[in-house]
Design an enzyme around this catalytic site. Structure first.
Site, PDB file in Angstrom:
ATOM      1  N   SER A  29       0.864  -1.203   0.000  1.00  0.00           N
ATOM      2  CA  SER A  29       0.000   0.000   0.000  1.00  0.00           C
ATOM      3  C   SER A  29       0.885   1.232   0.000  1.00  0.00           C
ATOM      4  O   SER A  29       2.049   1.174   0.400  1.00  0.00           O
ATOM      5  CB  SER A  29      -0.856   0.004   1.267  1.00  0.00           C
ATOM      6  N   ASP A  30       0.326   2.351  -0.423  1.00  0.00           N
ATOM      7  CA  ASP A  30       1.064   3.584  -0.206  1.00  0.00           C
ATOM      8  C   ASP A  30       0.882   3.954   1.269  1.00  0.00           C
ATOM      9  O   ASP A  30       0.117   3.330   2.001  1.00  0.00           O
ATOM     10  CB  ASP A  30       0.576   4.695  -1.160  1.00  0.00           C
ATOM     11  N   TYR A  31       1.558   4.991   1.661  1.00  0.00           N
ATOM     12  CA  TYR A  31       1.691   5.359   3.071  1.00  0.00           C
ATOM     13  C   TYR A  31       0.320   5.563   3.738  1.00  0.00           C
ATOM     14  O   TYR A  31      -0.399   6.485   3.380  1.00  0.00           O
ATOM     15  CB  TYR A  31       2.479   6.656   3.162  1.00  0.00           C
ATOM     16  N   ALA A  32      -0.065   4.645   4.614  1.00  0.00           N
ATOM     17  CA  ALA A  32      -1.318   4.744   5.380  1.00  0.00           C
ATOM     18  C   ALA A  32      -2.557   4.571   4.507  1.00  0.00           C
ATOM     19  O   ALA A  32      -3.674   4.788   4.952  1.00  0.00           O
ATOM     20  CB  ALA A  32      -1.407   6.082   6.113  1.00  0.00           C
ATOM     21  N   ALA A  33      -2.381   4.131   3.273  1.00  0.00           N
ATOM     22  CA  ALA A  33      -3.520   4.081   2.343  1.00  0.00           C
ATOM     23  C   ALA A  33      -4.572   3.062   2.763  1.00  0.00           C
ATOM     24  O   ALA A  33      -5.753   3.224   2.443  1.00  0.00           O
ATOM     25  CB  ALA A  33      -3.014   3.776   0.934  1.00  0.00           C
TER      26      ALA A  33
END
Ligand code: GLC
Length: 740
Positions: A262-266
């Site tokens: 995932s992207d950051y905190a996505a």
């Protein structure tokens, strides 16, 4: 380790240990530096979780990573090594031009070399994986992250994406000096409404497949090891929880078997998007979409076990994700050597070595785009009185927002480079103004920007000093631009002109000296209308990185003849956005240069065309195109057609020219772009020299998503354009008859 050993390892892991393998944390849990590249609120994790976490990001340094890995393995029950990942976007310590500048080289082979250097330097510093290439197609310069893209064309982005993957990954990930690559952001992150970062993306599946997906596929076809999800929605469902996108298309249709992060905190953000009521729902959506690693949020760790225990998801799903992570660690050779290529001596030998610096310098000079030149360029090393004025005349902030691991003090400024280059010419320097207007407030990024108190008296003195210097100079080089924090992630701008304080400097200098060369440092196409009207010459330098000053001075004094071409259109004004070369004709087209009438597709107050089009870039010499010929006028499925053209250097200097091939499908079962880039060839010609350049065209190159959404070609007439930019009108016509 072979597969059966990996299977056996997995079988010995508890469910909690498996879930912890899917967690990625920042370095501050492991004595590593924490360069935060996202909204990380400090999360409480159990000691056990920290000892079983699968990976960490943005910690670098051979000594440090060896220490982190050693301490981690002492506490990890199964001795499964940590994965180390980081954002090495345009270089690690030797910083190259931002990707929008790399795209302007139109030279994928050269950019592949930059990725090789980035991999060599960072692998010696202990890194395993880079969150690059970013291949998001971009058409809206209000979006700050256009600086990370190689531009508005799917074909060109695909060439660069594949080149970077090959550069990072080499022939095998067991080879020294290689990194695993992670293509991002899947998918279509470059199309947020209004150019506002993280905003909604909404488009037809046809546009998604025709324009926005091909470059990711090209990177995967080049063997890219990982994929990162995008923050945005795709057809109403956030990519990170989008099963159609991540399973049906990425894994089933494209056959991708690697790790999806995932992207950051996505994953947590699925709740904010409004597709998950709570963390448990977010965890279920993401794991069912096949997202393997949860970047820096506790959602997987807090909810997956409960989902399994309650029978809401099968443990098999988790096993599949964990196995992909273990296989990636195995591909990198970490089970045999958890320190991989971390090596302090190698680090010292490789980082910023002369060879790397000279490659960076060469790439800078090839990334520069000469947008205008009415004779002020090239500068003379002797007998000229040259003023270098502006906030970038002597500034080390040339590396762009993603150079978070770079060393600014290693950057060569324009002044330092010029002082080494000139012989008899008189050169003088003055700042003239700050970069930002006094009232501009922008938060920093991974590295904070020192807030400067605006001093009106000092500003007045700076301006006056610059004006006096300009008055007594033969030529003024104005080094202007955005602040690097004005572009990049979270750097969206609704207005895309230079800061007013710099426009004011430009106007005041122009009043006393009209022989102005503007050199631009920026992370996006800007609205340059006023600059274009008054400057004698304009050089687009992007954020050129460590060797920025040297590469720019090489071009300004013609030690290198500029050859860059724009890989993203410069709009006439922000009101024209989105503007891109491969647009559609409409039912009421207005031909370039025509006045037109009310009931045609046009603006009443500005032209339809961009200020500078895709593929555009001048040279100190001139190139003449002639004799476009096709070896046949009828193409069948089994044959190929060869188009050839003669290019002659009719000017006084040797130079490089990127010859561009565009094709137009004149009628299809759906509308077709007025031009599509299908080939590029960068050639070098001595003064007076001619070369014949050939392109082969096949039926395969003419395929598209037809009305039935099948990817196929259709019979009919086509135009082949060949020229020096996307506005070329040199064409010939041929016909495709598939059946013959
Ligand atoms: C950031 C970016 C992504 C980057 C990641 C890790 O938010 O969106 O491009 O790779 O987080 O730093």
């Amino acid at each position: 380790m072979n597969q059966s050993a990996l299977d056996e390892l997995l079988s010995k892991m508890t469910l909690e240990e498996k879930i912890d393998q899917l967690l990625q944390l920042t370095g501050d849990y492991y004595k590593g530096s924490d360069i935060s590249t996202g909204p990380s609120s400090y999360m409480k994790f159990e000691e056990d979780t920290i000892n079983n976490t699968g990976s960490i990001l943005n910690v670098l340094g051979a000594k440090k990573l060896k220490q982190v890995q050693t301490e981690y393995l002492e506490k990890n029950r199964h001795k499964i090594p940590l994965l180390f990942l980081a954002d090495i976007i345009n270089g690690y310590k030797t910083i190259f031009p931002i990707p929008l500048g790399l795209g302007s080289t139109f030279n994928p082979d050269l950019v592949q070399e930059s990725a090789e250097v980035a991999a060599k330097e960072s692998a010696a510093s202990g890194l395993h994986i880079t969150f690059s290439p970013m291949v998001d197609l971009v058409r809206d310069p209000r979006w700050g992250r256009v600086m990370e893209s190689t531009g508005e064309d799917a074909y060109l982005n695909g060439l660069f994406g594949a080149a970077m993957v090959k550069g990072y990954q080499g022939k095998s990930l067991t080879e020294e000096g290689t990194l695993a690559a992670c293509v991002k952001h899947f998918a279509a992150y470059g199309a947020p409404e209004g150019g506002r970062d993280y905003n909604t993306v909404d488009m037809s599946e046809r546009t998604l497949r025709e324009q926005y997906l091909p470059a990711y596929k090209a990177a995967l076809d080049a063997g890219c090891a990982m994929v990162m999800t995008a923050f945005n929605t795709v057809d109403g469902i956030p990519a990170t929880g989008n099963k159609w996108l991540m399973k049906d298309l990425l894994r089933d249709e494209w056959g991708f078997e690697g790790v999806l992060i995932s992207d950051y905190a996505a994953i947590a953000e699925l709740m904010a998007h409004g597709v998950a009521e709570d963390g448990e729902e977010a965890a279920r959506l993401a794991i069912e979409a096949g997202v393997d690693i949860d970047m820096v949020t506790p959602v997987y760790v807090q909810h997956l076990k409960k989902l399994v225990d309650e029978g809401k998801i099968s443990e098999q799903l988790i096993d599949e994700s964990v196995m992909r992570v273990l296989q990636l660690k195995n591909q990198l050779g970490l089970f045999e050597n958890p320190y991989r290529f971390a090596n302090e001596e190698k680090e010292k030998e490789l980082i910023l070595c002369e060879e790397h610096r000279s490659l960076a310098r060469k790439i800078v000079s090839e990334s520069l785009v000469l947008l205008k030149n009415e004779g002020a360029l090239p500068l003379c090393k002797n007998n000229q009185n040259i003023a270098f004025i502006g906030p970038y005349a002597d500034n080390k902030g040339l590396s762009g927002l993603w150079s978070i691991h770079g060393d600014t003090d290693q950057v060569v400024t324009l002044k330092e480079a010029v002082m080494k280059k000139v012989e008899g010419s008189q050169v003088h320097f003055a700042k003239g103004s700050e970069i930002l207007d006094p009232d501009t407030k922008i938060s920093g990024f991974a590295h904070e920007v020192e807030e400067k108190e605006f001093n009106p008296e000092a500003a007045k003195d700076d301006l006056q000093e610059a004006i006096e210097l300009a008055k007594k100079s033969d030529v003024v080089v104005l080094a202007l631009g955005e602040h690097s924090i004005q572009s990049g992630e979270g750097g969206s701008r609704a207005a895309i002109t230079l800061p007013e304080i710099q426009l004011d400097l430009f106007r005041k200098i122009h009043e006393v000296n009209q022989n102005i060369v503007v050199v631009l440092f920026n992370g996006r196409p800007l609205d340059l209308k006023e600059i274009n009207e008054k400057a004698n010459a304009i050089v687009e330098a992007w954020f050129p990185g460590t060797e920025g000053g040297n590469g720019i001075a090489d071009v300004l004094f013609n030690d290198v003849n500029p050859s860059g071409k724009l890989s993203m259109s410069f709009p006439y004004s922000v009101g024209q956005i989105p503007v891109y070369y491969n647009s559609y004709n409409t039912g009421r087209p207005l031909k370039k240069g025509e006045a037109g009438h009310r009931f045609q597709s046009r603006y009443t107050d500005i032209p339809n065309e961009p200020l500078y089009p895709f593929g555009f870039g001048l040279s100190y010499t001139e190139f003449e195109y002639s004799g476009l010929t096709l070896d046949k006028k009828l193409l069948t499925q089994a044959s190929k057609l060869t188009a050839s053209i003669t290019v002659k250097n009719t000017g006084d200097y040797a130079g490089k020219e990127t010859v561009q091939l565009y094709i137009q499908d004149l009628a299809g079962s759906v509308i077709r772009p007025v031009k599509e880039l299908k080939g590029i060839k960068k050639i070098e010609l001595q003064p007076g020299e001619s070369k014949t350049v050939e392109f082969n065209i096949t039926e395969e190159m003419l395929r598209f998503y037809t009305a039935s959404m099948k990817f196929e070609s259709e019979n009919g007439k086509f135009k082949i354009f060949i020229g020096s930019n996307s506005e070329t009108e040199i064409f010939e016509v041929f016909e495709l008859k598939r059946e013959e």
